[in-house]
Design a protein around this motif. Structure first.
Motif, mmCIF file in Angstrom:
data_model
loop_
_atom_site.group_PDB
_atom_site.id
_atom_site.type_symbol
_atom_site.label_atom_id
_atom_site.label_comp_id
_atom_site.label_asym_id
_atom_site.label_seq_id
_atom_site.Cartn_x
_atom_site.Cartn_y
_atom_site.Cartn_z
ATOM 1 N N ILE A 1 3.336 -5.462 -14.206
ATOM 2 C CA ILE A 1 2.721 -5.568 -12.887
ATOM 3 C C ILE A 1 1.878 -4.329 -12.641
ATOM 4 O O ILE A 1 2.318 -3.207 -12.920
ATOM 5 N N VAL A 2 0.685 -4.536 -12.122
ATOM 6 C CA VAL A 2 -0.172 -3.430 -11.702
ATOM 7 C C VAL A 2 -0.371 -3.553 -10.197
ATOM 8 O O VAL A 2 -0.761 -4.618 -9.703
ATOM 9 N N VAL A 3 -0.075 -2.493 -9.483
ATOM 10 C CA VAL A 3 -0.223 -2.489 -8.025
ATOM 11 C C VAL A 3 -1.037 -1.262 -7.626
ATOM 12 O O VAL A 3 -0.913 -0.201 -8.256
ATOM 13 N N SER A 4 -1.880 -1.413 -6.618
ATOM 14 C CA SER A 4 -2.723 -0.281 -6.243
ATOM 15 C C SER A 4 -3.243 -0.420 -4.819
ATOM 16 O O SER A 4 -3.576 -1.519 -4.377
ATOM 17 N N ASN A 5 -3.293 0.693 -4.134
ATOM 18 C CA ASN A 5 -4.013 0.812 -2.866
ATOM 19 C C ASN A 5 -5.132 1.821 -3.115
ATOM 20 O O ASN A 5 -4.998 3.002 -2.819
ATOM 21 N N PRO A 6 -6.246 1.354 -3.672
ATOM 22 C CA PRO A 6 -7.299 2.282 -4.100
ATOM 23 C C PRO A 6 -8.205 2.690 -2.952
ATOM 24 O O PRO A 6 -8.153 2.107 -1.857
ATOM 25 N N PRO A 7 -9.060 3.676 -3.164
ATOM 26 C CA PRO A 7 -10.073 4.010 -2.158
ATOM 27 C C PRO A 7 -11.014 2.820 -1.979
ATOM 28 O O PRO A 7 -11.550 2.305 -2.968
ATOM 29 N N TYR A 8 -11.246 2.381 -0.735
ATOM 30 C CA TYR A 8 -12.128 1.225 -0.547
ATOM 31 C C TYR A 8 -13.068 1.355 0.654
ATOM 32 O O TYR A 8 -13.730 0.394 1.040
ATOM 33 N N ILE A 9 -13.166 2.542 1.240
ATOM 34 C CA ILE A 9 -14.106 2.743 2.347
ATOM 35 C C ILE A 9 -15.494 3.034 1.768
ATOM 36 O O ILE A 9 -15.639 3.932 0.937
ATOM 37 N N PRO A 10 -16.515 2.289 2.159
ATOM 38 C CA PRO A 10 -17.869 2.628 1.694
ATOM 39 C C PRO A 10 -18.210 4.077 2.053
ATOM 40 O O PRO A 10 -17.906 4.548 3.154
ATOM 41 N N SER A 11 -18.852 4.770 1.134
ATOM 42 C CA SER A 11 -19.133 6.202 1.323
ATOM 43 C C SER A 11 -19.810 6.495 2.652
ATOM 44 O O SER A 11 -19.455 7.457 3.348
ATOM 45 N N GLY A 12 -20.761 5.666 3.034
ATOM 46 C CA GLY A 12 -21.517 5.918 4.250
ATOM 47 C C GLY A 12 -20.745 5.678 5.531
ATOM 48 O O GLY A 12 -21.226 6.046 6.610
ATOM 49 N N ASP A 13 -19.575 5.073 5.432
ATOM 50 C CA ASP A 13 -18.784 4.769 6.627
ATOM 51 C C ASP A 13 -17.737 5.829 6.955
ATOM 52 O O ASP A 13 -17.165 5.811 8.048
ATOM 53 N N GLU B 1 -9.074 11.874 12.805
ATOM 54 C CA GLU B 1 -7.844 12.073 12.042
ATOM 55 C C GLU B 1 -8.027 11.706 10.575
ATOM 56 O O GLU B 1 -7.442 12.332 9.684
ATOM 57 N N VAL B 2 -8.837 10.694 10.338
ATOM 58 C CA VAL B 2 -9.075 10.223 8.972
ATOM 59 C C VAL B 2 -10.223 10.995 8.329
ATOM 60 O O VAL B 2 -10.080 11.573 7.254
ATOM 61 N N ALA B 3 -11.363 11.006 8.990
ATOM 62 C CA ALA B 3 -12.568 11.593 8.402
ATOM 63 C C ALA B 3 -12.432 13.084 8.133
ATOM 64 O O ALA B 3 -12.931 13.590 7.122
ATOM 65 N N ARG B 4 -11.758 13.809 9.033
ATOM 66 C CA ARG B 4 -11.671 15.264 8.890
ATOM 67 C C ARG B 4 -10.497 15.730 8.049
ATOM 68 O O ARG B 4 -10.550 16.804 7.432
ATOM 69 N N PHE B 5 -9.419 14.961 8.016
ATOM 70 C CA PHE B 5 -8.179 15.504 7.470
ATOM 71 C C PHE B 5 -7.649 14.789 6.227
ATOM 72 O O PHE B 5 -7.047 15.442 5.375
ATOM 73 N N GLY C 1 -17.143 4.363 -2.911
ATOM 74 C CA GLY C 1 -18.509 4.229 -3.398
ATOM 75 C C GLY C 1 -19.399 3.504 -2.399
ATOM 76 O O GLY C 1 -19.012 3.240 -1.264
ATOM 77 N N GLY C 2 -20.601 3.177 -2.829
ATOM 78 C CA GLY C 2 -21.601 2.614 -1.928
ATOM 79 C C GLY C 2 -21.154 1.379 -1.177
ATOM 80 O O GLY C 2 -21.382 1.264 0.029
ATOM 81 N N ASP C 3 -20.515 0.438 -1.861
ATOM 82 C CA ASP C 3 -20.063 -0.787 -1.193
ATOM 83 C C ASP C 3 -18.547 -0.843 -1.040
ATOM 84 O O ASP C 3 -18.005 -1.854 -0.586
ATOM 85 N N GLY C 4 -17.868 0.230 -1.424
ATOM 86 C CA GLY C 4 -16.415 0.286 -1.295
ATOM 87 C C GLY C 4 -15.665 -0.341 -2.453
ATOM 88 O O GLY C 4 -14.433 -0.315 -2.479
ATOM 89 N N LEU C 5 -16.391 -0.890 -3.438
ATOM 90 C CA LEU C 5 -15.732 -1.654 -4.508
ATOM 91 C C LEU C 5 -15.737 -0.956 -5.868
ATOM 92 O O LEU C 5 -15.286 -1.540 -6.862
ATOM 93 N N ASP C 6 -16.232 0.276 -5.928
ATOM 94 C CA ASP C 6 -16.365 0.957 -7.218
ATOM 95 C C ASP C 6 -15.053 1.056 -7.988
ATOM 96 O O ASP C 6 -15.004 0.798 -9.197
ATOM 97 N N VAL D 1 -7.036 -4.262 0.103
ATOM 98 C CA VAL D 1 -8.482 -4.261 0.310
ATOM 99 C C VAL D 1 -8.792 -3.991 1.769
ATOM 100 O O VAL D 1 -7.946 -4.159 2.648
ATOM 101 N N GLY D 2 -10.035 -3.598 2.032
ATOM 102 C CA GLY D 2 -10.484 -3.382 3.393
ATOM 103 C C GLY D 2 -10.908 -4.679 4.053
ATOM 104 O O GLY D 2 -11.076 -5.719 3.400
#
Length: 296
Positions: A185-197, A204-208, A217-222, A245-246
């Motif tokens: 089994i492979v499980v993951s909560n990867p980074p999925y916020i588009p870079s520009g967002d 609390e999120v953006a600064r810390f 990445g650009g579309d959040g799917l990299d 996923v987002g």
């Protein structure tokens, strides 16, 4: 200063700073300093604080007013009924991510002693929760961040799971690929916020919170693309995958996963030899939050 005065002042300061959960934050910060529960806090409003208690409360409230996450100030968070250590090196586990645990635990009938790869383990929340509720499972948590590695190690020891949960430092599934090791089994909560967002998220999120744990990445799917590209060489047959996923990403991520699992199935002797099932699970807000695939 009394408990009532401290609470009233803290709530006012946090509301002025734009903190949405001002009262809850003030209550939790004062409770942690005094070592009492919420009921005790309100049952003894006239208790006079010591100078040290006042100082510690003021320090915590000041940090929260700067929009530092409450969980980083207290150093702990509850996830799937378990208390975990968190800090600036790791993403704060969210209730939505508990859906990943539910999905994976739903596969217990398929394996007695599976090897589960938790990719981007961060605080180790998924690894700890899965090992705690699936006694026969072995978990390998993978993370590229040295800081996350240390936090996850402490959480694993905290819950007495070091005999079944191991950690390796590395990028995505490369540590398993390098050793020719497969996972059931492979499980993951990867980074999925588009870079520009990211800069537009709550302070609390953006600064810390660590940007590397947010930026998809650009579309959040990299990261999904890179992770799914590696799956055919790592996933066992039968095997299963579940990722968070987002909002609005489920359809695209599901298509990427189906393409990858199609390669896995083909490598096992053709589509007739391996049956593939995919799906999505919604969170409590009705958002498609978990994308999964199962090969049998």
């Amino acid at each position: 200063m009394t408990v009532h005065e401290a609470l009233k002042g803290a709530v006012a300061q946090l509301r002025k700073a734009g903190v949405e959960d001002a009262r809850l934050s003030a209550e939790v910060l004062i409770q942690r300093v005094l070592g009492v529960g919420k009921a005790h806090l309100y049952a003894h409003p006239d208790r006079v604080l010591t100078q040290e208690e006042e100082r510690r409360i003021a320090e915590g409230v000041s940090r929260r007013a700067r929009r530092e996450p409450l969980q980083y100030i207290t150093g702990v968070v509850e996830f799937y009924g378990l208390e975990l250590e968190v800090g600036p090196d790791v993403l704060i586990p969210r209730p939505e991510t508990e859906g990943l645990v539910e999905r994976v635990l739903g596969w217990r009938s398929m394996w007695e002693r599976p090897l589960i790869a938790d990719v981007g383990t961060g605080s180790g929340a998924l690894a700890v929760a899965l090992a705690h509720h699936w006694p026969g499972a072995r978990i390998v948590g993978i993370d590229v961040s040295p800081g996350a590695f240390q936090v996850a190690s402490r959480n694993i020891r905290r819950h007495g799971l070091a005999d079944r949960v191991s950690l390796v430092q590395g990028d995505l599934l490369f540590p398993l690929l390098d050793h020719g090791q497969r996972a059931d089994i492979v499980v993951s909560n990867p980074p999925y916020i588009p870079s520009g967002d990211i800069d537009g998220l709550q302070p609390e999120v953006a600064r810390f919170e660590p940007r590397a744990a947010l930026d998809g990445g650009g579309d959040g799917l990299d990261v999904y693309r890179r992770l799914f590209f590696q799956l055919p060489e790592v996933l066992s047959r039968p095997g299963a995958v579940a990722v968070e996923v987002g909002a609005g990403q489920a359809g695209a991520v599901r298509r990427l996963l189906e393409q990858s699992c199609g390669v896995v199935a083909g490598g096992a002797g053709g589509a007739a030899a391996v049956q593939m099932e995919t799906g999505t699970d919604r969170d409590l807000a009705g958002i498609e939050r978990v994308v999964w695939a199962r090969l049998s």
